[in-house]
Design a protein around this motif. Structure first.
Motif, PDB file in Angstrom:
ATOM      1  N   ALA A   1       0.841  -1.198   0.000  1.00  0.00           N
ATOM      2  CA  ALA A   1       0.000   0.000   0.000  1.00  0.00           C
ATOM      3  C   ALA A   1       0.879   1.252   0.000  1.00  0.00           C
ATOM      4  CB  ALA A   1      -0.919   0.000   1.217  1.00  0.00           C
ATOM      5  N   PRO A   2       0.314   2.397  -0.363  1.00  0.00           N
ATOM      6  CA  PRO A   2       1.126   3.623  -0.417  1.00  0.00           C
ATOM      7  C   PRO A   2       1.532   4.168   0.953  1.00  0.00           C
ATOM      8  CG  PRO A   2      -1.169   4.088  -0.975  1.00  0.00           C
ATOM      9  CD  PRO A   2      -1.031   2.599  -0.931  1.00  0.00           C
ATOM     10  N   ARG A   3       0.950   3.631   2.041  1.00  0.00           N
ATOM     11  CA  ARG A   3       1.344   4.074   3.374  1.00  0.00           C
ATOM     12  C   ARG A   3       1.198   2.937   4.382  1.00  0.00           C
ATOM     13  NH1 ARG A   3      -3.078   5.859   6.628  1.00  0.00           N
ATOM     14  NH2 ARG A   3      -5.079   5.936   5.532  1.00  0.00           N
ATOM     15  N   LEU A   4       1.839   3.099   5.526  1.00  0.00           N
ATOM     16  CA  LEU A   4       1.747   2.107   6.576  1.00  0.00           C
ATOM     17  C   LEU A   4       0.354   2.115   7.206  1.00  0.00           C
ATOM     18  CD1 LEU A   4       5.143   2.845   8.401  1.00  0.00           C
ATOM     19  CD2 LEU A   4       4.709   1.066   6.708  1.00  0.00           C
ATOM     20  N   VAL A   5      -0.013   1.002   7.850  1.00  0.00           N
ATOM     21  CA  VAL A   5      -1.316   0.843   8.532  1.00  0.00           C
ATOM     22  C   VAL A   5      -2.409   1.654   7.830  1.00  0.00           C
ATOM     23  CG1 VAL A   5      -0.610   0.089  10.818  1.00  0.00           C
ATOM     24  CG2 VAL A   5      -0.465   2.506  10.268  1.00  0.00           C
ATOM     25  N   SER A   6      -2.720   1.242   6.625  1.00  0.00           N
ATOM     26  CA  SER A   6      -3.631   2.012   5.769  1.00  0.00           C
ATOM     27  C   SER A   6      -5.049   2.111   6.327  1.00  0.00           C
ATOM     28  CB  SER A   6      -3.666   1.396   4.370  1.00  0.00           C
ATOM     29  OG  SER A   6      -4.018   0.027   4.416  1.00  0.00           O
ATOM     30  N   ARG A   7      -5.414   1.242   7.290  1.00  0.00           N
ATOM     31  CA  ARG A   7      -6.747   1.315   7.892  1.00  0.00           C
ATOM     32  C   ARG A   7      -6.843   2.433   8.926  1.00  0.00           C
ATOM     33  NH1 ARG A   7      -8.543  -4.725   9.628  1.00  0.00           N
ATOM     34  NH2 ARG A   7     -10.154  -3.474  10.648  1.00  0.00           N
ATOM     35  N   MET A   8      -5.709   2.995   9.305  1.00  0.00           N
ATOM     36  CA  MET A   8      -5.684   4.027  10.330  1.00  0.00           C
ATOM     37  C   MET A   8      -5.581   5.406   9.694  1.00  0.00           C
ATOM     38  SD  MET A   8      -3.291   2.240  13.238  1.00  0.00           S
ATOM     39  CE  MET A   8      -3.678   3.534  14.416  1.00  0.00           C
ATOM     40  N   PRO A   9      -5.866   6.477  10.461  1.00  0.00           N
ATOM     41  CA  PRO A   9      -5.762   7.829   9.912  1.00  0.00           C
ATOM     42  C   PRO A   9      -4.384   8.107   9.324  1.00  0.00           C
ATOM     43  CG  PRO A   9      -6.854   7.871  12.044  1.00  0.00           C
ATOM     44  CD  PRO A   9      -6.356   6.477  11.853  1.00  0.00           C
ATOM     45  N   GLU A  10      -4.340   8.910   8.305  1.00  0.00           N
ATOM     46  CA  GLU A  10      -3.081   9.189   7.617  1.00  0.00           C
ATOM     47  C   GLU A  10      -2.063   9.862   8.541  1.00  0.00           C
ATOM     48  OE1 GLU A  10      -1.519  11.119   3.384  1.00  0.00           O
ATOM     49  OE2 GLU A  10      -3.644  11.168   3.928  1.00  0.00           O
ATOM     50  N   THR A  11      -2.548  10.680   9.483  1.00  0.00           N
ATOM     51  CA  THR A  11      -1.625  11.330  10.416  1.00  0.00           C
ATOM     52  C   THR A  11      -0.862  10.300  11.245  1.00  0.00           C
ATOM     53  OG1 THR A  11      -3.472  11.547  11.977  1.00  0.00           O
ATOM     54  CG2 THR A  11      -2.956  13.460  10.598  1.00  0.00           C
ATOM     55  N   VAL A  12      -1.536   9.214  11.622  1.00  0.00           N
ATOM     56  CA  VAL A  12      -0.885   8.156  12.386  1.00  0.00           C
ATOM     57  C   VAL A  12       0.167   7.461  11.529  1.00  0.00           C
ATOM     58  CG1 VAL A  12      -1.232   5.999  13.647  1.00  0.00           C
ATOM     59  CG2 VAL A  12      -2.930   7.828  13.807  1.00  0.00           C
ATOM     60  N   SER A  13      -0.193   7.173  10.279  1.00  0.00           N
ATOM     61  CA  SER A  13       0.753   6.528   9.361  1.00  0.00           C
ATOM     62  C   SER A  13       2.023   7.359   9.213  1.00  0.00           C
ATOM     63  CB  SER A  13       0.099   6.329   7.991  1.00  0.00           C
ATOM     64  OG  SER A  13      -1.031   5.509   8.074  1.00  0.00           O
ATOM     65  N   LYS A  14       1.849   8.660   9.081  1.00  0.00           N
ATOM     66  CA  LYS A  14       2.998   9.544   8.875  1.00  0.00           C
ATOM     67  C   LYS A  14       3.890   9.602  10.117  1.00  0.00           C
ATOM     68  CE  LYS A  14       0.983  12.562   5.338  1.00  0.00           C
ATOM     69  NZ  LYS A  14       0.533  13.949   5.010  1.00  0.00           N
ATOM     70  N   ARG A  15       3.282   9.648  11.296  1.00  0.00           N
ATOM     71  CA  ARG A  15       4.076   9.707  12.519  1.00  0.00           C
ATOM     72  C   ARG A  15       4.868   8.423  12.729  1.00  0.00           C
ATOM     73  NH1 ARG A  15       2.960  13.463  16.641  1.00  0.00           N
ATOM     74  NH2 ARG A  15       4.605  12.375  17.784  1.00  0.00           N
ATOM     75  N   ILE A  16       4.229   7.291  12.463  1.00  0.00           N
ATOM     76  CA  ILE A  16       4.933   6.015  12.601  1.00  0.00           C
ATOM     77  C   ILE A  16       6.066   5.923  11.583  1.00  0.00           C
ATOM     78  CG2 ILE A  16       4.732   3.515  12.377  1.00  0.00           C
ATOM     79  CD1 ILE A  16       1.874   3.760  13.430  1.00  0.00           C
ATOM     80  N   ALA A  17       5.781   6.321  10.343  1.00  0.00           N
ATOM     81  CA  ALA A  17       6.805   6.275   9.285  1.00  0.00           C
ATOM     82  C   ALA A  17       8.004   7.139   9.650  1.00  0.00           C
ATOM     83  CB  ALA A  17       6.201   6.722   7.961  1.00  0.00           C
TER      84      ALA A  17
ATOM     85  N   TRP B   1       8.213   3.220  22.747  1.00  0.00           N
ATOM     86  CA  TRP B   1       7.504   4.130  21.832  1.00  0.00           C
ATOM     87  C   TRP B   1       6.329   3.385  21.213  1.00  0.00           C
ATOM     88  CZ3 TRP B   1       5.405   5.196  17.167  1.00  0.00           C
ATOM     89  CH2 TRP B   1       5.278   6.521  16.761  1.00  0.00           C
ATOM     90  N   ALA B   2       5.191   4.031  21.195  1.00  0.00           N
ATOM     91  CA  ALA B   2       4.010   3.437  20.559  1.00  0.00           C
ATOM     92  C   ALA B   2       3.085   4.540  20.069  1.00  0.00           C
ATOM     93  CB  ALA B   2       3.269   2.508  21.524  1.00  0.00           C
ATOM     94  N   ALA B   3       2.281   4.187  19.074  1.00  0.00           N
ATOM     95  CA  ALA B   3       1.245   5.091  18.558  1.00  0.00           C
ATOM     96  C   ALA B   3      -0.109   4.555  18.998  1.00  0.00           C
ATOM     97  CB  ALA B   3       1.318   5.172  17.036  1.00  0.00           C
ATOM     98  N   ILE B   4      -0.901   5.414  19.617  1.00  0.00           N
ATOM     99  CA  ILE B   4      -2.218   5.033  20.132  1.00  0.00           C
ATOM    100  C   ILE B   4      -3.285   5.864  19.428  1.00  0.00           C
ATOM    101  CG2 ILE B   4      -3.716   4.873  22.152  1.00  0.00           C
ATOM    102  CD1 ILE B   4      -1.360   3.040  22.401  1.00  0.00           C
ATOM    103  N   THR B   5      -4.316   5.204  18.933  1.00  0.00           N
ATOM    104  CA  THR B   5      -5.489   5.888  18.406  1.00  0.00           C
ATOM    105  C   THR B   5      -6.682   5.491  19.255  1.00  0.00           C
ATOM    106  OG1 THR B   5      -4.590   5.814  16.157  1.00  0.00           O
ATOM    107  CG2 THR B   5      -6.936   6.290  16.374  1.00  0.00           C
ATOM    108  N   TRP B   6      -7.264   6.470  19.919  1.00  0.00           N
ATOM    109  CA  TRP B   6      -8.373   6.245  20.848  1.00  0.00           C
ATOM    110  C   TRP B   6      -9.496   7.196  20.463  1.00  0.00           C
ATOM    111  CZ3 TRP B   6      -7.309   5.427  26.744  1.00  0.00           C
ATOM    112  CH2 TRP B   6      -8.492   5.027  27.370  1.00  0.00           C
ATOM    113  N   GLY B   7     -10.361   6.728  19.566  1.00  0.00           N
ATOM    114  CA  GLY B   7     -11.400   7.600  19.039  1.00  0.00           C
ATOM    115  C   GLY B   7     -10.770   8.738  18.256  1.00  0.00           C
TER     116      GLY B   7
END
Length: 396
Positions: free
Chosen positions: A192-208, A337-343
Motif C-alpha cells: 500500500a502507499p502508506r503504513l497501517v492504511s486502515r488508520m488515519p493518515e496522520t498516524v501513518s505519517k508519525r509512525i513512518a 515508543w508506541a502510537a495510540i489511536t483512541w477515538g
C-alpha cells in the motif's frame, strides 16, 4: 434443568472469552475445541521473537480453564453438519451442539509468491517466533556480522512492531557475543502507499517518521515478486538477504470454505445482525465480515455480545442487535515508543507505550484472575536468559 450444549471452536481471544463467560451459567454445558494446547497472545509474539520470554505470548489452555466447568478438546474441527447440529474433528470424534460459536482465527497467505513460503520466516505462532530468534542468533554467530539486510514484509501492526524491535535486539545480540558493532540495515516493505492504511493518515505519517529516524528504510507502494535463498525480488529489484520475515498476508480459516459458508467479497463469513451465519451458528472475531474484524479487541467484544444474547435466550428474552465498536489501536515501534489511536485522540512516544502496556494487562485479565494476569503481564518486562544457540547467559 435441561442444559443447552454450547460448542466453541477456537482457542483464541473470542473462543476463550466465550467459554470463560458461559461456563459460569448453569443453563449451559460448555465444550471448547482448539487445535492448540495453548492460548497464543499474538500481540506480543514479535517480542518473543526478539528476546522476550515465551510465557508472555503463550498460556496453556488447561491453566486458563483450571477449576472451570469447561470440556477442553484438543483437535482440529473438520466437518460441520448443520442438519444434525454436529461438528466432527479430524480424529473422527463428533460433538453435538445446541449453539455453536466459531472463532477459528486466520491462516497465513503467501499469495502464491514464488519462494516465499520456502525461504521466509514468520511470527504468527510461538514456533515461528522461536525459529526466527534462533536464526538471528545463529546467523550472527556463523558470520560474525549482521545480515546484509533484514527485511520485514508487511506495513501493518505486526510488521511495524517487529521492525522497531529488531534494531535494538540485533545490537543486543552483537554486544553480548562480543561482536564488533556494525550498522544494521532493516527494510520494511508495504504494498500500500502508506503504513497501517486502515488508520488515519496522520498516524501513518508519525509512525513512518519514527521508523525512519530509527534508521529503518521504508519501501511503500512496493510489491514482492519472489524470493530465493539469497535474494528478495521487490518490483524487479533484488535485495540481498537471508532474513526475510513475512507478516503481510492472512486469509480466513479454510474451515468455512470447506463447509459451504457464505463468504463475502472481503473473504470473511457473512453474518446477520446477531452475528449468525446460520441458525444457531455464530461466527465472531477475525472470521466474521464486520467493520473491525481482525483485531483482538473486536474478538473479545464479539464474544461478549454473543454470550449476552445466549444468556438472554436462556431467560426467554429477545436478543439484542449487534453494533460494531471501534477498538483502541496500539502499535509499538521500537523501545518505549508506541502510537495510540483512541477515538479522536492520538498519543505517541513513551505515553503511548505505557498505554499499550496497560492494555496488555487488561487483555490478560480478560482471560485470567488479576493475580495470574499480573504475573503474566510482568513477564513482558523480562527477557530470555540465554542464547538459544550457544547457551550463553546474558541479560539486557
Amino acid at each position: 434443568m435441561n442444559k443447552k450444549n454450547i460448542l466453541i471452536v477456537g482457542g483464541g481471544f473470542g473462543g476463550v472469552r466465550s467459554a470463560l463467560d458461559l461456563c459460569k451459567n448453569d443453563a449451559f454445558r460448555v465444550t471448547l475445541v482448539s487445535n492448540h494446547e495453548t492460548f497464543r497472545y499474538y500481540p506480543s509474539l514479535y517480542h518473543t521473537a526478539t528476546g522476550g520470554r515465551q510465557s508472555e505470548s503463550s498460556i496453556p489452555l488447561k491453566t486458563v480453564f483450571k477449576d472451570k466447568n469447561i470440556n477442553l478438546v484438543i483437535a482440529n474441527a473438520d466437518k460441520l453438519d448443520h442438519e444434525s447440529k454436529r461438528i466432527t474433528t479430524s480424529h473422527g470424534a463428533a460433538y453435538d451442539y445446541d449453539f455453536l460459536i466459531l472463532s477459528l482465527g486466520v491462516v497465513t497467505n503467501y499469495f502464491n509468491i514464488k519462494g516465499l513460503e520456502e525461504y521466509s520466516y514468520g511470527i504468527k505462532s510461538l514456533e515461528e517466533a522461536e525459529n526466527l530468534k534462533h536464526h538471528l542468533h545463529q546467523q550472527l554467530l556463523d558470520k560474525r556480522q549482521p545480515d546484509l539486510n533484514y527485511v520485514v514484509i508487511g506495513g501493518g501492526p505486526t510488521g511495524i512492531e517487529l521492525s522497531g524491535a529488531l534494531v535494538e535486539y540485533l545490537r543486543h545480540i552483537m554486544k553480548n557475543h562480543n561482536l564488533r558493532s556494525r550498522k544494521i540495515h532493516i527494510d520494511l516493505i508495504e504494498a500500500a502507499p502508506r503504513l497501517v492504511s486502515r488508520m488515519p493518515e496522520t498516524v501513518s505519517k508519525r509512525i513512518a517518521k519514527h521508523l525512519k529516524d530509527m534508521g529503518i528504510k521504508l519501501y511503500l507502494g512496493q510489491t514482492v515478486k519472489g524470493e530465493t535463498a539469497d535474494n528478495l525480488n521487490v518490483n524487479g529489484n533484488l535485495i540481498s538477504s537471508h532474513t526475510v520475515v513475512w507478516t503481510a498476508g492472512v486469509v480466513n480459516n479454510p474451515f468455512f470454505q470447506n463447509n459451504q459458508f457464505n463468504i463475502s467479497d472481503h473473504g470473511k463469513v457473512s453474518v446477520d445482525q446477531y452475528l449468525q451465519a446460520a441458525p444457531d451458528v455464530f461466527v465472531i472475531g477475525d472470521n466474521a465480515n464486520t467493520p473491525f474484524s481482525g483485531l483482538a479487541q473486536t474478538a473479545i467484544y464479539d464474544a461478549d455480545f454473543v454470550c449476552q444474547n445466549l444468556k438472554r435466550h436462556s431467560e426467554g428474552k429477545m436478543p439484542k442487535l449487534y453494533s460494531p465498536k471501534e477498538p483502541i489501536s496500539a502499535i509499538p515501534a521500537g523501545e518505549h515508543w508506541a502510537a495510540i489511536t483512541w477515538g479522536k485522540f492520538q498519543f505517541y512516544g513513551w505515553f503511548g507505550w505505557a498505554l499499550r502496556m496497560l492494555a496488555d494487562l487488561v487483555a490478560f485479565h480478560d482471560l485470567e484472575p488479576w493475580w495470574s494476569a499480573t504475573e503474566q503481564w510482568m513477564s513482558e518486562f523480562g527477557e530470555q536468559e540465554e542464547c538459544p544457540e550457544c547457551g550463553k547467559h546474558f541479560n539486557r
